[in-house]
Scaffold this motif. Sequence first.
Motif, PDB file in Angstrom:
ATOM      1  N   TYR A 182       0.775  -1.234   0.000  1.00  0.00           N
ATOM      2  CA  TYR A 182       0.000   0.000   0.000  1.00  0.00           C
ATOM      3  C   TYR A 182       0.812   1.293   0.000  1.00  0.00           C
ATOM      4  O   TYR A 182       0.255   2.358  -0.264  1.00  0.00           O
ATOM      5  CB  TYR A 182      -0.951   0.022   1.211  1.00  0.00           C
ATOM      6  N   SER A 183       2.079   1.249   0.289  1.00  0.00           N
ATOM      7  CA  SER A 183       2.833   2.492   0.503  1.00  0.00           C
ATOM      8  C   SER A 183       2.859   3.414  -0.715  1.00  0.00           C
ATOM      9  O   SER A 183       2.679   4.625  -0.561  1.00  0.00           O
ATOM     10  CB  SER A 183       4.251   2.201   0.994  1.00  0.00           C
ATOM     11  N   GLY A 241       0.756  18.415  -0.894  1.00  0.00           N
ATOM     12  CA  GLY A 241       1.337  19.168  -2.008  1.00  0.00           C
ATOM     13  C   GLY A 241       2.854  19.236  -1.949  1.00  0.00           C
ATOM     14  O   GLY A 241       3.472  19.967  -2.703  1.00  0.00           O
ATOM     15  N   ASP A 242       3.459  18.442  -1.079  1.00  0.00           N
ATOM     16  CA  ASP A 242       4.907  18.471  -0.879  1.00  0.00           C
ATOM     17  C   ASP A 242       5.371  17.035  -0.642  1.00  0.00           C
ATOM     18  O   ASP A 242       4.867  16.367   0.260  1.00  0.00           O
ATOM     19  CB  ASP A 242       5.229  19.364   0.322  1.00  0.00           C
ATOM     20  N   HIS A 293       5.879  12.010   2.548  1.00  0.00           N
ATOM     21  CA  HIS A 293       6.606  10.876   3.135  1.00  0.00           C
ATOM     22  C   HIS A 293       6.463  10.860   4.653  1.00  0.00           C
ATOM     23  O   HIS A 293       6.248   9.795   5.250  1.00  0.00           O
ATOM     24  CB  HIS A 293       8.094  10.931   2.751  1.00  0.00           C
ATOM     25  N   ASP A 294       6.579  12.033   5.275  1.00  0.00           N
ATOM     26  CA  ASP A 294       6.426  12.115   6.739  1.00  0.00           C
ATOM     27  C   ASP A 294       5.037  11.657   7.171  1.00  0.00           C
ATOM     28  O   ASP A 294       4.899  10.879   8.122  1.00  0.00           O
ATOM     29  CB  ASP A 294       6.659  13.551   7.232  1.00  0.00           C
ATOM     30  N   THR A 328      -6.916  11.339   7.129  1.00  0.00           N
ATOM     31  CA  THR A 328      -6.990  11.929   8.467  1.00  0.00           C
ATOM     32  C   THR A 328      -5.612  12.407   8.917  1.00  0.00           C
ATOM     33  O   THR A 328      -5.466  13.517   9.443  1.00  0.00           O
ATOM     34  CB  THR A 328      -7.548  10.907   9.481  1.00  0.00           C
ATOM     35  N   GLN A 329      -4.600  11.591   8.698  1.00  0.00           N
ATOM     36  CA  GLN A 329      -3.241  11.958   9.089  1.00  0.00           C
ATOM     37  C   GLN A 329      -2.763  13.182   8.292  1.00  0.00           C
ATOM     38  O   GLN A 329      -2.086  14.060   8.833  1.00  0.00           O
ATOM     39  CB  GLN A 329      -2.294  10.769   8.862  1.00  0.00           C
ATOM     40  N   SER A 330      -3.129  13.255   7.025  1.00  0.00           N
ATOM     41  CA  SER A 330      -2.758  14.408   6.188  1.00  0.00           C
ATOM     42  C   SER A 330      -3.413  15.689   6.695  1.00  0.00           C
ATOM     43  O   SER A 330      -2.775  16.738   6.779  1.00  0.00           O
ATOM     44  CB  SER A 330      -3.176  14.163   4.729  1.00  0.00           C
ATOM     45  N   ILE A 331      -4.687  15.598   7.040  1.00  0.00           N
ATOM     46  CA  ILE A 331      -5.402  16.767   7.563  1.00  0.00           C
ATOM     47  C   ILE A 331      -4.810  17.183   8.907  1.00  0.00           C
ATOM     48  O   ILE A 331      -4.628  18.375   9.170  1.00  0.00           O
ATOM     49  CB  ILE A 331      -6.920  16.492   7.643  1.00  0.00           C
TER      50      ILE A 331
END
Length: 182
Positions: free
Chosen positions: A26-27, A39-40, A45-46, A77-80
């Motif tokens: 899935y990565s 957008g970065d 990756h983080d 959710t982690q992105s937000i």
Amino acid sequence: MENEIELIKGCRAGSDSARKQLYTLYSQRMLAVCFRYTGDMDAAHDVLHDAFIKIFTNFSFRGDSSLTTWITRVMVTQSIDYLRREKKMSRLVVHEEQLPEVPDLPDMRGEEISEEQLMAFIAELPDGCRTVFNLYVFEERSHKEIAAMLRIKEHSSTSQLHRAKCLLAKRIKEYTKHEERK
């Protein structure tokens, strides 16, 4: 499907080989999801790694949806959360007087660009527009759901989506004109 069940059981049991297999499967796809929101690429990756740590620390998949859907939800959710921590979410709260006048969408029929180029254009959108666009288009969330998730007014969500579409249309138009001249 049987492999997926074994993979889920292994992850729940804390098996390192199952975790590695899940990450391998899935990565790449999930990195694209994280990139759509941040957008970065470094930030993506983080976020990806933080999300997988969260998944592996508390493998709470209940089977209410597909494994892919669940992992995608964790990544979104982690992105937000990342955008909030980085104070980029404050740009989502838009007051009506701050919204620029945006013309109606131009006719885009016949405009063809690669998926890769389109994703690059999405990554260039302002944080608020990009987040609402992704939630609406890719996650198929309603404006009401987006407003609740992002703690904004429903009208802000619709305005940000309209602005995102207009900015993308303008960018695609510029790109195709440039490509025609080559």
